[in-house]
Design a protein around this motif. Structure first.
Motif, PDB file in Angstrom:
ATOM      1  N   ALA A   1       0.634  -1.191  -0.169  1.00 21.43           N
ATOM      2  CA  ALA A   1       0.141   0.062  -0.084  1.00 21.43           C
ATOM      3  C   ALA A   1       0.636   1.666  -0.256  1.00 21.43           C
ATOM      4  O   ALA A   1       0.130   2.191  -0.345  1.00 21.43           O
ATOM      5  N   ALA A   2       2.352   1.127   0.907  1.00 20.63           N
ATOM      6  CA  ALA A   2       2.966   2.248   0.052  1.00 20.63           C
ATOM      7  C   ALA A   2       3.334   2.461  -0.597  1.00 20.63           C
ATOM      8  O   ALA A   2       3.761   2.033  -1.983  1.00 20.63           O
ATOM      9  N   PRO A   3       3.099   4.806  -1.506  1.00 21.97           N
ATOM     10  CA  PRO A   3       4.097   4.622  -2.495  1.00 21.97           C
ATOM     11  C   PRO A   3       5.468   4.459  -2.866  1.00 21.97           C
ATOM     12  O   PRO A   3       5.796   4.379  -3.477  1.00 21.97           O
ATOM     13  N   ASP A   4       5.873   3.952  -1.512  1.00 28.79           N
ATOM     14  CA  ASP A   4       7.595   3.948  -1.439  1.00 28.79           C
ATOM     15  C   ASP A   4       7.796   2.329  -0.283  1.00 28.79           C
ATOM     16  O   ASP A   4       8.097   2.797   0.488  1.00 28.79           O
ATOM     17  N   ALA A   5       7.793   1.363  -0.797  1.00 27.59           N
ATOM     18  CA  ALA A   5       7.831   0.410   0.290  1.00 27.59           C
ATOM     19  C   ALA A   5       8.974   0.238   0.647  1.00 27.59           C
ATOM     20  O   ALA A   5       9.383   0.244   2.224  1.00 27.59           O
ATOM     21  N   ALA A   6       9.865   0.753   0.002  1.00 26.46           N
ATOM     22  CA  ALA A   6      11.750   0.601   0.913  1.00 26.46           C
ATOM     23  C   ALA A   6      12.350   1.570   1.355  1.00 26.46           C
ATOM     24  O   ALA A   6      12.546   1.015   2.568  1.00 26.46           O
ATOM     25  N   THR A   7      11.613   2.769   2.020  1.00 28.71           N
ATOM     26  CA  THR A   7      11.124   3.264   2.913  1.00 28.71           C
ATOM     27  C   THR A   7      10.614   3.092   3.393  1.00 28.71           C
ATOM     28  O   THR A   7      11.565   3.228   5.270  1.00 28.71           O
ATOM     29  N   CYS A   8       9.788   2.586   3.444  1.00 27.60           N
ATOM     30  CA  CYS A   8       9.044   2.221   4.740  1.00 27.60           C
ATOM     31  C   CYS A   8       9.721   1.081   5.828  1.00 27.60           C
ATOM     32  O   CYS A   8       9.477   0.885   6.511  1.00 27.60           O
ATOM     33  N   ARG A   9      10.623  -0.162   4.634  1.00 26.33           N
ATOM     34  CA  ARG A   9      10.479  -1.251   5.207  1.00 26.33           C
ATOM     35  C   ARG A   9      11.969  -0.905   6.089  1.00 26.33           C
ATOM     36  O   ARG A   9      12.204  -0.529   7.074  1.00 26.33           O
ATOM     37  N   ARG A  10      12.897   0.248   5.294  1.00 27.00           N
ATOM     38  CA  ARG A  10      13.549   0.673   6.312  1.00 27.00           C
ATOM     39  C   ARG A  10      13.557   1.660   7.705  1.00 27.00           C
ATOM     40  O   ARG A  10      14.268   1.661   8.589  1.00 27.00           O
ATOM     41  N   ARG A  11      12.155   2.314   7.802  1.00 28.23           N
ATOM     42  CA  ARG A  11      11.659   2.794   9.097  1.00 28.23           C
ATOM     43  C   ARG A  11      11.370   0.727  10.218  1.00 28.23           C
ATOM     44  O   ARG A  11      12.119   1.741  11.350  1.00 28.23           O
ATOM     45  N   TRP A  12      10.208   0.845   9.411  1.00 25.56           N
ATOM     46  CA  TRP A  12      10.351  -0.166  10.298  1.00 25.56           C
ATOM     47  C   TRP A  12      11.532  -1.152  10.977  1.00 25.56           C
ATOM     48  O   TRP A  12      11.745  -1.696  12.049  1.00 25.56           O
ATOM     49  N   GLU A  13      13.507  -1.402  10.030  1.00 25.81           N
ATOM     50  CA  GLU A  13      13.714  -2.188  10.644  1.00 25.81           C
ATOM     51  C   GLU A  13      14.728  -1.415  10.904  1.00 25.81           C
ATOM     52  O   GLU A  13      14.839  -2.466  12.207  1.00 25.81           O
TER      53      GLU A  13
END
Length: 147
Positions: A16-28
């Motif tokens: 659902a994220a416009p930028d999945a890679a950035t979201c993943r990094r934030r979660w990690e």
């Protein structure tokens, strides 16, 4: 939740994220990682006050094989029920906030406690959502049970 289910839940949310890679990094990188995800694409969210949301979730849990994702925010003051996209534009209900297209919601990682916003029912990665009709019936039953 198994490792496979966790991975599927993360991937589903990230889709659902416009930028999945950035979201993943934030979660990690952040143990309390929260990301903003847009509503209206994969889901809408119906936000109920806690005093209605918790009894509604209890009823829904008895009626459905497995409820769809549900968030608790602000220490349980509000519960957010993930429902199919488009529900928000059709929802009429006093005291229920409908969050749909054009709005964003705070979403914690599905595998970690996050503090102020937590999953009461984690997404399973399959795309299962709460049925709006069943949710409405559960709300009515919850209100009727208070008296």
């Amino acid at each position: 939740m198994t490792g496979f289910q966790m991975k599927a839940a993360v991937e589903w949310l990230l889709s659902a994220a416009p930028d999945a890679a950035t979201c993943r990094r934030r979660w990690e990188r952040d143990p309390h990682g929260m990301v903003l995800l847009p509503a209206g694409g994969l889901w809408d969210v119906l936000v109920l006050p806690g005093e209605l949301g918790y009894p509604t979730l209890d009823v829904l849990s008895r009626c459905a094989d497995r409820p769809g994702p549900v968030l608790s925010e602000s220490g349980g003051v509000r519960l957010g029920f993930f429902v199919p996209p488009g529900t928000a534009s059709r929802w009429l209900g006093t005291g229920v906030r409908a969050v749909g297209r054009g709005a964003w919601i705070v979403v914690p990682h599905p595998g970690r406690p996050a503090g102020v916003t937590n999953w009461l029912v984690r997404p399973d990665g399959s795309g299962t959502l709460n049925d709006p009709g069943l949710l409405e019936l559960a709300m009515h039953e919850a209100v009727a049970g208070e008296g």
